[in-house]
Design an enzyme around this catalytic site. Structure first.
Site, PDB file in Angstrom:
ATOM      1  N   LYS A   1       0.886  -1.165   0.000  1.00 28.52           N
ATOM      2  CA  LYS A   1       0.000   0.000   0.000  1.00 28.52           C
ATOM      3  C   LYS A   1       0.920   1.210   0.000  1.00 28.52           C
ATOM      4  CE  LYS A   1      -3.560   2.407   2.715  1.00 28.52           C
ATOM      5  NZ  LYS A   1      -2.796   3.654   2.831  1.00 28.52           N
TER       6      LYS A   1
ATOM      7  N   CYS B   1      12.544   9.394  10.539  1.00 26.54           N
ATOM      8  CA  CYS B   1      12.426   9.015  11.944  1.00 26.54           C
ATOM      9  C   CYS B   1      13.785   8.897  12.621  1.00 26.54           C
ATOM     10  CB  CYS B   1      11.648   7.719  12.090  1.00 26.54           C
ATOM     11  SG  CYS B   1      12.442   6.290  11.340  1.00 26.54           S
TER      12      CYS B   1
ATOM     13  N   GLU C   1       6.969  14.659  17.581  1.00 28.78           N
ATOM     14  CA  GLU C   1       7.644  14.641  16.290  1.00 28.78           C
ATOM     15  C   GLU C   1       7.112  15.754  15.384  1.00 28.78           C
ATOM     16  OE1 GLU C   1       9.156  10.995  13.749  1.00 28.78           O
ATOM     17  OE2 GLU C   1       7.023  11.332  13.366  1.00 28.78           O
TER      18      GLU C   1
END
Length: 504
Positions: free
Chosen positions: A176, A285, A386
């Site tokens: 996906k 990240c 974040e």
């Protein structure tokens, strides 16, 4: 505006979706729409799963050696098209060419690891575990694996973290892809079949929203889900897919911290932090958005960091001289700028403001310049959540002990770093940090593909990480086989409660 390319989806072959809803893909440097991709229906997602399921028996029946031969060829194809893929990645995402080349390289590394599978996936065996009995353990493929992909590494994550080990182990895959940055993954899929010659249906790809994509978490034909994205979605993926009996690995958000001690080499440290904080415009990240600095050197260090940040060449992602490219979209730029303002509102000191950057000739690009917020205190959201942009938060501390306590108080624990000349504090840090990937005088402690990408706490949900030994274990299941061959006296021997374990 140049001609817009409207993409289909792959479920054994390229098909045009029947949906009426398409997502625009933009050139992040110009703001121009360069493609549209479908928000595939649930039926179309199911068709991709069916294509993978249909391909699984023949692909899993191939010898490990044959599967690896396909991957050796695939590695060569990736090298041959590395520059083409890097330019495409830079356009749709905003990474600089150098960063985009690294993205593609990080798809090649796991492919090389997958080529070593005949050695990695070997089981264990022992003859005569008890009289007349032999036992062996083997690794078998799972079946169909779903990979749910974020926008920030369109080559590395689907085609490095997900595909190579999965298919080397005999599984088939449904990706996906990110609707924001699908073009690199789609082009790689074209190369996979057109030049790689892989059997139809081994890897399939759709673009869809979360509602239609929920089928990957619940469909019984899907045996494992590997996900990269936000922590909120990751928790949902983990809980729903695991509740449906699937194996799950969910790599999630981060707020990596660096601890800079007073004895650190400030010049080298600042260079490393500039690279790790502003590389990929902070959209990774393993960025380093928080720097915890001992007070006695903080003023000097912040001034040095500002000086170096101001020298970065901001510009079009696919120009060779650019050192800091745009963020992925107008919406993402707006979000990053809102975080900067929130930091100011919380009381942080704005040392360098990147919100009003305009690049001549690329006025409609999604640019955010390097930003530094100083005196960020515990409890400020800007220092704890974040941001996913080129924003550095400075937290000042008196000691190592105060620094490590602040770092470990964060709910995320993907990576952490220390900069020091002290072997004593370096060793303590490795032991005491919650970070799953640890750097000692290293700003981006991402291991090579031969080791796991090992985030902790709210940065990861699951038991086995991507890559390394964890990777091939995740994509296989164990079978332990005990064998006994009857001889002429077998019928005379007593069969006891624990057959095969009584004659020690």
């Amino acid at each position: 505006m140049s001609e817009v390319k409207r993409m289909g989806y792959y479920a054994g072959e390229w098909l045009m979706s029947k949906t009426d809803t398409y997502t625009e893909v933009t050139d992040s440097s110009t703001g121009e729409v360069i493609a549209e991709v479908p928000q595939c229906s649930q039926d179309e997602c199911e068709a991709a799963i069916a294509a993978a399921q249909a391909a699984f028996p023949a692909w899993s029946a191939l010898s490990v050696s044959k599967r690896v031969q396909y991957l050796f060829k695939w590695r060569s194809i990736l090298y041959a098209h590395k520059e083409e893929l890097a330019v495409l990645c830079a356009k749709e995402l905003g990474k600089t060419l150098n960063e985009a080349r690294g993205d593609v390289q990080k798809a090649i590394e796991p492919t090389e690891e997958a080529c070593a599978l005949p050695a990695l996936v070997q089981g264990d065996a022992c003859m005569q575990v008890t009289t007349g009995y032999d036992t062996a353990s083997y690794r078998y493929p799972l079946g169909v694996v779903a990979g749910i992909v974020p926008m920030n590494f369109p080559a590395m994550i689907p085609w490095g973290w997900m595909v190579p080990l999965a298919i080397a182990c005999g599984n088939t895959v449904v990706l996906k892809a990110s609707s924001q940055t699908p073009l690199t993954a789609m082009r790689m899929l074209e190369l996979f079949y057109e030049e790689g010659g892989f059997p139809k249906g081994v890897v399939n790809l759709v673009t869809s929203n979360r509602v239609e994509g929920e089928i990957f978490l619940t469909d019984p034909r899907v045996k494992a889900v590997t996900f990269v994205g936000t922590t909120g979605v990751g928790k949902h993926v983990y809980s729903v897919a695991a509740a449906h009996g699937k194996r799950v690995q969910a790599q999630c958000e981060a707020k990596n911290h660096a601890l800079v001690l007073a004895d650190a080499d400030l010049e080298a440290t600042a260079n490393a932090i500039i690279n790790s904080t502003y590389g990929c415009a902070g959209m990774r990240c393993m960025a380093l958005p928080v720097v915890v600095v001992q007070e006695e050197i903080a003023d000097e260090f912040v001034a040095l960091l500002k000086e170096k940040a101001q020298k970065l060449t901001i510009g079009c992602a696919y120009k060779e001289e650019t050192k800091l490219g745009p963020v992925v979209s107008a919406k993402h730029k707006e979000k990053v700028c809102e975080w900067i303002q929130k930091g100011i509102d919380e009381g942080a000191e704005l040392v360098l403001d990147g919100r009003n950057i305009v690049v001549p000739g690329y006025e409609k690009g999604f640019f955010v310049g390097p930003t530094i917020l100083d005196h960020v205190k515990p409890g400020m959201m800007v220092g704890d959540r974040e941001i996913f942009g080129p924003v550095t938060c400075i937290k000042r501390v008196k000691s190592y002990e105060e620094g490590i306590a602040i770092m470990n108080a964060n709910p995320f624990a993907n990576g952490s770093c220390i900069f020091t000349r002290s072997g004593y504090f370096g060793r303590r840090f490795v032991t005491e940090t919650d970070g799953g990937m640890v750097g000692v005088n290293v700003g981006i402690p991402v291991p090579t593909a031969y080791f796991p990408f090992s985030g902790n706490k709210d940065s990861f949900f699951g038991d086995l990480h991507v890559l390394g030994k964890d990777g091939y274990r995740f994509f296989t299941r164990a079978k332990t086989v005990t064998t006994h061959w009857f001889d002429q006296d077998a019928a005379k021997r007593e069969v006891r409660t624990w057959e095969g374990s009584t004659d020690l």
